[in-house]
Enzyme design. Structure first.
Site, mmCIF file in Angstrom:
data_model
loop_
_atom_site.group_PDB
_atom_site.id
_atom_site.type_symbol
_atom_site.label_atom_id
_atom_site.label_comp_id
_atom_site.label_asym_id
_atom_site.label_seq_id
_atom_site.Cartn_x
_atom_site.Cartn_y
_atom_site.Cartn_z
ATOM 1 N N HIS A 203 0.810 -1.222 0.000
ATOM 2 C CA HIS A 203 0.000 0.000 0.000
ATOM 3 C C HIS A 203 0.842 1.271 0.000
ATOM 4 C CE1 HIS A 203 0.529 0.050 4.414
ATOM 5 N NE2 HIS A 203 0.119 1.307 4.387
ATOM 6 N N LYS A 207 0.480 5.539 -1.991
ATOM 7 C CA LYS A 207 0.502 6.841 -1.303
ATOM 8 C C LYS A 207 0.917 7.929 -2.289
ATOM 9 C CE LYS A 207 1.587 4.939 3.269
ATOM 10 N NZ LYS A 207 0.579 5.341 4.230
ATOM 11 N N HIS A 265 7.532 -2.412 1.981
ATOM 12 C CA HIS A 265 7.434 -0.949 1.918
ATOM 13 C C HIS A 265 8.805 -0.264 1.787
ATOM 14 C CE1 HIS A 265 3.474 -1.924 3.069
ATOM 15 N NE2 HIS A 265 3.535 -1.724 4.365
ATOM 16 N N LYS A 363 8.184 -0.070 15.852
ATOM 17 C CA LYS A 363 6.947 0.290 16.542
ATOM 18 C C LYS A 363 7.293 0.869 17.906
ATOM 19 C CE LYS A 363 3.922 -2.790 14.060
ATOM 20 N NZ LYS A 363 3.154 -1.955 13.132
HETATM 21 C C1 BG6 Z 1 1.276 -2.317 7.306
HETATM 22 C C2 BG6 Z 1 1.943 -3.099 8.412
HETATM 23 O O1 BG6 Z 1 1.678 -2.796 6.050
HETATM 24 O O2 BG6 Z 1 1.624 -0.949 7.404
HETATM 25 C C3 BG6 Z 1 1.603 -2.516 9.767
HETATM 26 O O3 BG6 Z 1 1.527 -4.452 8.356
HETATM 27 C C4 BG6 Z 1 1.849 -1.035 9.803
HETATM 28 O O4 BG6 Z 1 2.338 -3.177 10.797
HETATM 29 C C5 BG6 Z 1 1.197 -0.353 8.614
HETATM 30 O O5 BG6 Z 1 1.320 -0.529 11.021
HETATM 31 C C6 BG6 Z 1 1.530 1.122 8.556
HETATM 32 O O6 BG6 Z 1 0.867 1.710 7.486
HETATM 33 P P1 BG6 Z 1 0.784 3.279 7.346
HETATM 34 O O7 BG6 Z 1 0.139 3.514 6.032
HETATM 35 O O8 BG6 Z 1 -0.018 3.769 8.514
HETATM 36 O O9 BG6 Z 1 2.197 3.779 7.407
#
Ligand code: BG6
Length: 512
Positions: A203, A207, A265, A363
């Site tokens: 995802h 963005k 990511h 985290k």
């Molecule tokens: C997800 C992870 O892909 O991305 C999560 O599995 C993480 O652990 C999340 O919290 C964070 O996404 P974003 O878009 O809030 O940075």
């Protein structure tokens, strides 16, 4: 001059940029509709697309789960999710139109009869909503169940296109847990879907700010000349989260920060930052460049010196006391899962030789921030006295992915006064200041791309495999240690070993 694609249709405004991007008739089937991702991101994204006029009237949404729900129960869950999390305002008429196409199938992921029921529901929607036999399957389920669902879609004939229409499957990450399991999963996928029908979601690629990386690098003349080892000293890519794993420990335990976000990511961010200019942004050319640079990435040579991992202990964030990872529900006593990972990789290419890329993700860090920072070399000669430049650091270009979306350029400027004193200052571009439109959510963009069959923002199997090739030696090394990761206090910037790792190279992590 009018664009003749639209001539003859008075309803079409040639200046409406949405036009080529409205999905055609289809059914979207979601597996895993009781999960957080579906509730917080996917259902709201479907509504937002509908609200923006990007879904056709011939659209159906089918939820599949074990719960004893009727269609109305599922529709009311979607309604709640939309009211709570949708980005765009709620409009009754949009909801009414959408909810007429909502269905629920109660079933088990591993039971053949459930898929027969699913097929009947999809058929009914095809007839009723005119969805033209086009079906997308979204697997928002634990990774351990991907293969079961794919095999069942295959056996039940749901993946087949012999009756016309298209079939697409969307797979959430992580795609495998190492190179060999990723290959195995791909093998299973290929028995049911041709590769052009497989959409692997990352995802971050949806963005806006990540796509802006392409605009910044390739639509401008002033950045590219310095985008190499003649000027760049090192690159830092940070994905910091202030949240813990909360109720997700049963998913997260055994996966950890490296598999959860670095394999996908952060390596995607690295690829977009380091790749050469693609001939065009179509799927083939964009992926070709990403693959080229990922295949030049050298995994950490000395994992003992060039990686670090940590696990959050109790501490304070945002003014409240939080528990440590080992106290989270779903945590296994034998766990060696890391909630913080950092590594240094090098890129074996003319452009990047000698420029380390430092990646870190964690985290329960002090704040939520994702950024890519290019730290530049110091000027080769400073015609000032040493004391004039005491407060001059490295020039830096920082692409702020979230939450304060924008770009910062840091450079030295003269402090007002009669002496020559130079201090670092920031020049900022903020999305919120320059544009009035709010950015669509990543899932809005990616769901629409799936329904349109538009693949550039979806990593291909080759990229996934390259990601594991980079990470597997690190994961193997960590597993060989047979000990839990080093603790770091919640609300701090990770374990001491992460700071030592970068300090060995004479550098320090940025404090975003
Ligand atoms: C997800 C992870 O892909 O991305 C999560 O599995 C993480 O652990 C999340 O919290 C964070 O996404 P974003 O878009 O809030 O940075």
């Amino acid at each position: 001059m009018a664009d003749d694609r639209f001539s003859g249709n008075p309803l079409r405004d040639p200046n409406d940029r949405r036009l080529p991007r409205i999905a055609g008739p289809c059914v979207l089937v979601m597996f895993g509709v009781t999960g957080d991702l579906a509730r917080k991101k996917l259902m709201p994204a479907v509504y937002d697309l509908a609200n923006r006029g990007l879904l056709p009237p011939g659209f159906g949404l089918v939820g599949f789960a074990r719960r004893e729900w009727a269609d109305e129960d599922f529709a009311s869950r979607v309604h709640e999710a939309v009211r709570e999390y949708a980005r765009t305002p709620f409009r009754e008429e949009v909801w009414r139109q959408l909810s007429e196409g909502i269905r629920f199938v109660q079933g088990n992921l591993d039971e053949e009869s459930s898929y027969a029921e699913l097929a009947a529901t999809i058929d009914e929607l095809d007839q009723l909503r005119g969805t033209n036999g086009n079906h997308a399957f979204y697997l928002s389920i634990p990774p351990g169940l991907f293969e079961t669902v794919i095999q069942n879609l295959n056996r039940s004939g749901l993946s087949a296109t012999d009756r016309g229409g298209w079939r697409r499957v969307v797979i959430e990450k992580p795609f495998g847990h190492d190179l060999s399991s990723a290959k195995e999963l791909n093998q299973v996928l290929s028995t049911a879907f041709p590769s052009k029908s497989v959409f692997r979601i990352d995802h971050y690629l949806g963005k806006e700010t990540v796509q802006n990386l392409l605009a910044l690098r390739f639509a401008n003349e002033m950045f590219e000349p310095v985008w190499n080892n003649h000027y760049v000293d090192h690159v830092q890519i940070t994905m910091a989260e202030d949240i813990g794993v909360g109720g997700r420990a049963s998913y997260y335990d055994g996966i950890g920060a490296a598999r959860d976000v670095i394999q996908n990511h952060l390596l995607q961010l690295l690829a977009l930052t380091a790749m050469d200019e693609p001939i065009s942004f179509d799927a083939t050319n964009l992926r070709r460049e990403k693959q080229k640079v990922l295949s030049a990435v050298l995994p950490p040579k000395r994992p003992d010196l060039h990686t670090a991992r940590g696990r959050y202990a109790a501490g304070w964030t945002g003014g409240r006391h939080v528990v440590g990872y080992v106290e989270e529900e779903g945590f296994k006593a034998t766990s060696t899962t890391e909630t913080f990972a950092a590594l240094r990789v090098d890129i074996d290419s003319r452009r990047w030789a000698g420029v380390p890329f430092y990646l870190r993700a964690g985290k329960r860090l002090p704040r939520r921030v994702t950024e890519i920072a290019l730290g530049f070399r110091k000027a080769p000669h400073l015609p000032f006295t040493a004391t004039d430049t005491l407060d001059l650091g490295r020039n830096a270009l920082v692409m702020r992915i979230q939450p304060d979306e924008g770009v910062t350029l840091r450079f030295g400027a003269k402090v007002p006064g009669s002496q020559m004193e130079i201090r670092d200052v920031n020049m900022d571009f903020g999305y919120g200041d320059s544009f009035t439109e709010s950015s669509p959510e990543a899932y809005e963009r990616l769901l629409l791309d799936v329904l349109l069959g538009d693949p550039p923002l979806f990593p291909q199997q080759e990229e996934v495999e390259l990601g594991w090739q980079i990470l597997d030696p690190v994961l193997d090394y960590w597993a060989s240690l047979k000990s839990p990761p080093e603790d770091y206090e919640s609300g701090t910037w990770g374990p001491a070993s992460a700071h030592e790792m970068i300090a060995r190279d004479g550098r320090a992590w940025r404090r975003p």
